[in-house]
Design a protein around this motif. Sequence first.
Motif, PDB file in Angstrom:
ATOM      1  N   HIS A 220      29.893 -14.563 -12.896  1.00  0.00           N
ATOM      2  CA  HIS A 220      31.155 -13.959 -12.455  1.00  0.00           C
ATOM      3  C   HIS A 220      31.143 -12.455 -12.702  1.00  0.00           C
ATOM      4  N   ALA A 221      31.662 -11.696 -11.758  1.00  0.00           N
ATOM      5  CA  ALA A 221      31.704 -10.240 -11.905  1.00  0.00           C
ATOM      6  C   ALA A 221      32.530  -9.811 -13.102  1.00  0.00           C
ATOM      7  N   ASN A 222      33.522 -10.634 -13.487  1.00  0.00           N
ATOM      8  CA  ASN A 222      34.364 -10.291 -14.645  1.00  0.00           C
ATOM      9  C   ASN A 222      33.738 -10.711 -15.975  1.00  0.00           C
ATOM     10  N   ARG A 223      32.579 -11.357 -15.922  1.00  0.00           N
ATOM     11  CA  ARG A 223      31.771 -11.752 -17.081  1.00  0.00           C
ATOM     12  C   ARG A 223      32.409 -12.840 -17.943  1.00  0.00           C
ATOM     13  N   VAL A 224      33.300 -13.647 -17.351  1.00  0.00           N
ATOM     14  CA  VAL A 224      33.846 -14.799 -18.080  1.00  0.00           C
ATOM     15  C   VAL A 224      32.745 -15.849 -18.225  1.00  0.00           C
ATOM     16  N   VAL A 225      32.620 -16.399 -19.452  1.00  0.00           N
ATOM     17  CA  VAL A 225      31.585 -17.402 -19.727  1.00  0.00           C
ATOM     18  C   VAL A 225      32.142 -18.725 -20.247  1.00  0.00           C
ATOM     19  N   LYS A 226      33.406 -18.732 -20.713  1.00  0.00           N
ATOM     20  CA  LYS A 226      33.986 -19.974 -21.229  1.00  0.00           C
ATOM     21  C   LYS A 226      35.475 -19.787 -21.452  1.00  0.00           C
ATOM     22  N   MET A 227      36.167 -20.900 -21.749  1.00  0.00           N
ATOM     23  CA  MET A 227      37.598 -20.869 -22.078  1.00  0.00           C
ATOM     24  C   MET A 227      37.786 -21.448 -23.483  1.00  0.00           C
ATOM     25  N   PRO A 228      37.922 -20.597 -24.498  1.00  0.00           N
ATOM     26  CA  PRO A 228      37.998 -21.075 -25.878  1.00  0.00           C
ATOM     27  C   PRO A 228      39.395 -21.455 -26.363  1.00  0.00           C
ATOM     28  N   GLU A 229      40.414 -21.191 -25.549  1.00  0.00           N
ATOM     29  CA  GLU A 229      41.782 -21.460 -26.011  1.00  0.00           C
ATOM     30  C   GLU A 229      42.675 -21.778 -24.828  1.00  0.00           C
ATOM     31  N   PHE A 230      43.593 -22.723 -25.048  1.00  0.00           N
ATOM     32  CA  PHE A 230      44.603 -23.089 -24.065  1.00  0.00           C
ATOM     33  C   PHE A 230      45.941 -23.005 -24.774  1.00  0.00           C
TER      34      PHE A 230
END
Length: 275
Positions: free
Chosen positions: A156-166
């Motif tokens: 991703h161009a925004n460099r997101v690699v994971k979702m650690p919190e909801f």
Amino acid sequence: MASKNQLDHTVINVKAAMPLAAATFKALGFTLTPQGRHSLGSINHLMMFGTDYMELLGIPEGEPHQRPDLASAPTGINGIVFKTGNVDDVFAHLEANGMAGDPPRAFTRPVDLGDSKPEARFRTVTVRADVFPGGRVYYCEHGTPELVWRPEWKSHANRVVKMPEFVTVSAKADEEAAKFSTLLGGEAAGSSVAFDGGKVSVLSPDQYRARYGDLASAMSGRPAIFGAMVCACDDMGPIKKILASPPQGVRAQPSANGIVARVDALDSVLEFVPA
């Protein structure tokens, strides 16, 4: 349930606004999968990360579907989904803890790989709707994970690699945290309940507004909402550059941990933090 629950994906209900949603998330620097269509009639785009993903889920305007749960729900962050190797075991766990709704169900969708469209297979089981009034909480068993987590969709161009919190918000935050603790088999630590690789943060409305200020979603008389998705970036530079001049319909501001974006038309809050 064991305490090894792992996030599978999060869901934004875009209803009939899929073209707008897709364009906005592309402008935020996400790589979207080709539009998919479920056997139940709903449509989606995914944003794939290392082991989890974000889903834009909607219904095709003017076409038949079997998704009254989407049509009747508010636009916005609508679901948190955990992984399972066997939804039947999860259903037994939900029954034992008074959280069970409908039995597991199976569905498919073709995956556009350019030269072929193989069928991705899923089985899901959902927590009964009144347990977590902020949105849908369910488990997904992937029959064909190789068709979902494909390398060409993970960058991703925004460099997101994971979702650690909801982030969830409830007028009865302590009770909601206790329910997540029961569901996930882990202890609540303050307002957070851990899962493998991350946490669900259960905030009171005042805590939520203190964290996100003017970008917080309105409760609008609801007892609970799903308030934000937190995305971890391996380099914060690109997303800061994108949000220095936000895409149309997006507002942004710094947060204690990184930077927050609100997509107004989708009533959705995303917080970007360092990985």
